[in-house]
Design a protein around this motif. Structure first.
Motif, mmCIF file in Angstrom:
data_model
loop_
_atom_site.group_PDB
_atom_site.id
_atom_site.type_symbol
_atom_site.label_atom_id
_atom_site.label_comp_id
_atom_site.label_asym_id
_atom_site.label_seq_id
_atom_site.Cartn_x
_atom_site.Cartn_y
_atom_site.Cartn_z
ATOM 1 N N LYS A 1 53.664 38.114 37.526
ATOM 2 C CA LYS A 1 52.800 37.101 36.911
ATOM 3 C C LYS A 1 51.479 36.959 37.677
ATOM 4 O O LYS A 1 50.400 36.881 37.085
ATOM 5 N N GLU A 2 51.571 36.956 39.004
ATOM 6 C CA GLU A 2 50.371 36.851 39.839
ATOM 7 C C GLU A 2 49.445 38.053 39.630
ATOM 8 O O GLU A 2 48.231 37.910 39.512
ATOM 9 N N ASP A 3 50.049 39.258 39.560
ATOM 10 C CA ASP A 3 49.252 40.467 39.365
ATOM 11 C C ASP A 3 48.635 40.515 37.966
ATOM 12 O O ASP A 3 47.541 41.057 37.784
ATOM 13 N N LYS A 4 49.330 39.965 36.987
ATOM 14 C CA LYS A 4 48.754 39.895 35.636
ATOM 15 C C LYS A 4 47.502 39.029 35.643
ATOM 16 O O LYS A 4 46.487 39.388 35.028
ATOM 17 N N ASN A 5 47.553 37.888 36.322
ATOM 18 C CA ASN A 5 46.371 37.022 36.417
ATOM 19 C C ASN A 5 45.234 37.730 37.149
ATOM 20 O O ASN A 5 44.076 37.651 36.732
ATOM 21 N N THR A 6 45.573 38.410 38.235
ATOM 22 C CA THR A 6 44.551 39.137 38.987
ATOM 23 C C THR A 6 43.951 40.256 38.145
ATOM 24 O O THR A 6 42.739 40.469 38.159
ATOM 25 N N LYS B 1 43.636 40.331 34.949
ATOM 26 C CA LYS B 1 42.740 39.717 33.961
ATOM 27 C C LYS B 1 41.378 39.413 34.589
ATOM 28 O O LYS B 1 40.334 39.613 33.965
ATOM 29 N N LYS B 2 41.389 38.951 35.840
ATOM 30 C CA LYS B 2 40.129 38.691 36.553
ATOM 31 C C LYS B 2 39.364 39.993 36.788
ATOM 32 O O LYS B 2 38.138 40.023 36.648
ATOM 33 N N TYR C 1 38.711 41.398 43.362
ATOM 34 C CA TYR C 1 39.974 41.230 42.635
ATOM 35 C C TYR C 1 40.777 42.528 42.593
ATOM 36 O O TYR C 1 42.014 42.496 42.644
#
Length: 148
Positions: free
Chosen positions: A19-24, A26-27, A77
Motif C-alpha cells: 500500500k505504501e509503495d502504491k502511494n509512492t 502514484k507520486k 519519490y
C-alpha cells in the motif's frame, strides 16, 4: 517485498506493490507527468519565449524552474520506492540505469558521428531517446537472464 516484473522486463505488476509503495508510485507518476509536460513546454528557447510573450515575461524563468522541481520530486519519490524493494528488484533497477547510460554512450556516439555525414543536428531529446533504447535492451536482457 517482491515487486513482480512483467512484460519481458518493461513493466511491473501494480498489484504486487504494498500500500505504501502504491502511494509512492502514484507520486512518482504524477511528478514525472508534470515534469515531462513542463519540459515539453520549455525544451527549446523559441517555445519558452513564446509562452513568456503570450502570458507573462516571468514565465521565461518560472517554467524551467517548475520543470526542474518536478524532476527533482520524481527522483526523490523514485528513490523512496527503490529503498522499499527487494535485492533482485534493486539489481534490476541498477542494471536498467547502467544500460541506459550505455545506450546514451554507444547510440549517442553513433548518432553524433552520423550527424557529421547528414544534415541533422541531434538535440537533447535525441540523446535521451538513445538512453531509453539502451534501458529497454538492458531490462529485457535482465528479465530473460534472472526472471524467466
Amino acid at each position: 517485498i517482491m515487486t513482480k516484473i512483467t512484460h519481458k522486463g518493461l513493466w511491473f505488476e501494480y498489484s504486487s506493490l504494498s500500500k505504501e509503495d502504491k502511494n509512492t508510485s502514484k507520486k512518482v507518476l504524477l511528478s514525472a507527468i508534470l515534469g515531462g509536460f513542463f519540459i515539453g513546454l520549455t525544451l527549446d528557447k523559441q517555445s519558452l519565449l513564446m509562452w513568456s510573450e503570450i502570458f507573462h515575461p516571468y514565465l521565461f524563468y518560472i517554467l524551467p524552474a517548475i520543470a526542474l522541481i518536478a524532476v527533482i520530486f520524481t527522483i526523490k519519490y523514485s528513490f523512496e520506492l527503490y529503498q522499499n524493494q527487494d535485492e533482485l528488484y534493486k539489481k534490476y533497477h541498477d542494471f536498467s540505469l547502467m544500460s541506459g547510460f550505455m545506450g546514451f554512450a554507444i547510440f549517442g556516439l553513433l548518432l553524433s558521428y552520423l550527424s557529421i555525414f547528414v544534415d541533422y543536428q541531434p538535440k537533447f531529446m535525441d540523446y535521451f531517446f538513445c538512453s531509453l533504447i539502451g534501458m529497454v535492451i538492458g531490462q529485457m536482457y535482465f528479465y530473460k537472464k534472472f526472471y524467466e
